[in-house]
Design a protein around this motif. Structure first.
Motif, PDB file in Angstrom:
ATOM      1  N   GLY A  48      93.879 -80.633 129.016  1.00  0.00           N
ATOM      2  CA  GLY A  48      93.223 -79.343 128.963  1.00  0.00           C
ATOM      3  C   GLY A  48      93.451 -78.572 127.682  1.00  0.00           C
ATOM      4  O   GLY A  48      93.167 -77.380 127.625  1.00  0.00           O
ATOM      5  N   ALA A  49      93.983 -79.228 126.622  1.00  0.00           N
ATOM      6  CA  ALA A  49      94.210 -78.504 125.364  1.00  0.00           C
ATOM      7  C   ALA A  49      92.911 -77.862 124.883  1.00  0.00           C
ATOM      8  O   ALA A  49      92.885 -76.689 124.484  1.00  0.00           O
ATOM      9  N   ALA A  50      91.808 -78.608 124.964  1.00  0.00           N
ATOM     10  CA  ALA A  50      90.513 -78.076 124.515  1.00  0.00           C
ATOM     11  C   ALA A  50      90.063 -76.933 125.420  1.00  0.00           C
ATOM     12  O   ALA A  50      89.551 -75.908 124.951  1.00  0.00           O
ATOM     13  N   ALA A  51      90.273 -77.108 126.735  1.00  0.00           N
ATOM     14  CA  ALA A  51      89.872 -76.062 127.684  1.00  0.00           C
ATOM     15  C   ALA A  51      90.664 -74.777 127.438  1.00  0.00           C
ATOM     16  O   ALA A  51      90.115 -73.670 127.484  1.00  0.00           O
ATOM     17  N   ILE A  52      91.963 -74.938 127.151  1.00  0.00           N
ATOM     18  CA  ILE A  52      92.806 -73.760 126.904  1.00  0.00           C
ATOM     19  C   ILE A  52      92.370 -73.049 125.623  1.00  0.00           C
ATOM     20  O   ILE A  52      92.339 -71.820 125.560  1.00  0.00           O
TER      21      ILE A  52
END
Length: 481
Positions: A48-52
């Motif tokens: 979820g790095a991109a989502a965060i």
């Protein structure tokens, strides 16, 4: 001078999403909000790095502060359960969190709110004399069971796994089959993972209070149980504040974002006619199960919007951690399925804007993994649910959704890990066109109204949040003395 609230959400996307909504409530009450983040231990679409990053970019009023990155644990080589490694990692971050909190003048810090998995940071806040609270991102029913859990296994010499589906009695919730508890808690009580998780749930209620993402009327029995002296004999629990439903508003017209193609497709469908299938940010089912779902949807004759992700079994472990490729729909779906159903169904790869889909007038039912954010989003949109729990606390949620809240029916087969096509067909038809489905829709519509009332001026959740702020001020004065 504005006071600052520090929120510490942990690493999971669903936890960050819920805590971002909590941050927005603080902003409305004129507090500055800093979200303290830990670098995900691996860079991947799945962590979820991109989502965060997306969440941070779309919430410019919240200050996002990343603690200096510590070396990530070696998940592959350590031989320890990943949950234990995550908990140890958060413990290791305590020193960096303390240094960050000390960078604020004490008078400027209003409070620290910890995610349920960052609760060891309680020790830092107590040491610094800062009012500290837990934010429980799941429901009050789950919180009640987990709070009562340590007393249940105290003195047990065997794990709960051997009890199978034997119902366990907890205050405030329907009888809970032992098999439906979080799987790590079913191990032997002396197992390191079981001990660590039990300790986490105990510490969740050792802060000065617990903010819960629910509203009082949705889970009134569970909320009352947490205020009952019998909940944990010999121990007084801190106040519980029901401040939800904290749900994203979704895309707003005119905000410049490009509208997702699936919403345009929904525009052309009749009201409440479409079944939406989505298993959350991490949930996947097997390739065999995808074909079975497809067969059930096709036989049902109902309209559907289906968010499909690449099955985990078709990726090797290293790739799974790094990146999840888009699914190959032609390979995953039964031959000719996409062509035969193109007039009444849409399959999307990986991601659909869930809040926008659920709030669309065409959406009539939601097949869900029963993650709590998804449950609240559906209740807030007035959409009945078909329960297909996968892991974490989702089976516990299912019991309460179907038996206490009356907002869902279950799909038989979830416990064996395989739901048959005829079950998909039958339950989809039941909810969209059956009499049981009509009654279910009426109950969910009533819950939607209750959710709206809770958030209005004078509503239960608004009042609970104001009470929380008053209590923090009172505690702050006692600490300063």
């Amino acid at each position: 001078m504005k006071q600052t609230v520090v929120l510490y959400p942990g690493a999971g996307v669903s936890h960050v999403v819920a805590m971002t909504e909590l941050a927005n409530v603080f902003l409305k009450h004129s507090y500055d909000v800093t979200m303290v983040m830990v670098e995900p231990p691996f860079k991947s679409s799945d962590s979820g790095a991109a989502a965060i990053q997306r969440i941070a970019a779309s919430n410019p009023s919240i200050s996002f502060h990343f603690l200096p990155a510590l070396p990530a644990p070696d998940f592959a080589a350590s031989g320890k359960h990943p949950v234990l490694l995550f908990l140890q990692l958060f413990l290791d971050y305590n020193q960096l969190l303390e240094a960050f909190l000390l960078s604020f003048p004490r008078k400027r810090l209003h409070s620290v709110v910890l995610d349920m998995f960052c609760v060891h940071a309680l020790d830092v806040c107590v040491k610094l004399g800062i009012p500290v609270y837990t934010f429980f991102a799941s429901g009050a029913s789950c919180l009640s069971v987990l709070t009562q859990f340590p007393a249940l296994i105290a003195g047990r010499r065997t794990g709960l796994k051997e009890l199978g589906d034997t119902p366990l009695d907890f205050l405030g919730v329907p009888p809970m089959p032992a098999s439906h508890l979080i799987k790590e808690l079913l191990e032997h009580p002396e197992d390191e993972l079981c001990r660590a998780m039990t300790n986490i749930w105990k510490r969740n209620t050792e802060t000065m209070g617990v903010l819960v993402n629910t509203f009082e009327s949705l889970e009134s029995r569970a909320v009352q149980s947490l205020r009952d002296p019998l909940c944990v004999p010999g121990r007084v629990l801190p106040p519980v504040y029901c401040v939800g439903p904290l749900v994203s508003e979704g895309a707003k017209d005119g905000d410049g974002a490009e509208r997702n193609e699936c919403l345009a497709w929904l525009d052309s469908q009749p009201d409440r006619s479409v079944v939406f299938l989505c298993f959350g940010s991490k949930g996947t089912v097997s390739a065999e199960q995808l074909k079975e779902i497809a067969a059930g949807l096709e036989r049902s004759g109902q309209r559907f919007l289906w968010s499909v992700r690449t099955p985990a079994e078709s990726l090797d472990a290293k790739k799974y951690l790094e990146v999840r490729p888009e699914p190959d729909l032609d390979a995953l779906m039964p031959e000719g399925f996409l062509e035969r159903t193109k007039d009444r169904g849409l399959v999307v790869k990986s991601w659909a804007p869930q809040v926008d889909v659920l709030s669309h007038r065409a959406t009539g039912a939601f097949v869900t993994h029963c993650g709590w954010n998804s449950v609240l989003e559906a209740v807030s949109a007035g959409v009945p649910m078909l329960c297909w729990p996968l892991d974490a606390e989702q089976k516990m949620n299912k019991v309460c959704m179907t038996e206490d809240m009356g907002v869902a029916v279950e799909l038989d087969g979830y416990m064996t890990g395989f739901v048959k096509a005829e079950e998909v067909e039958a339950k989809v038809r039941l909810v969209i066109e059956g009499e049981d489905g009509r009654q279910l829709r009426e109950r969910v519509a009533a819950r939607k109204q209750e959710a709206e009332a809770a958030l209005e001026e004078g509503g239960s959740s608004r009042a609970a949040f104001v009470q929380f702020l008053l209590d923090v001020d009172s505690i702050g004065e006692q600490i300063d003395e």
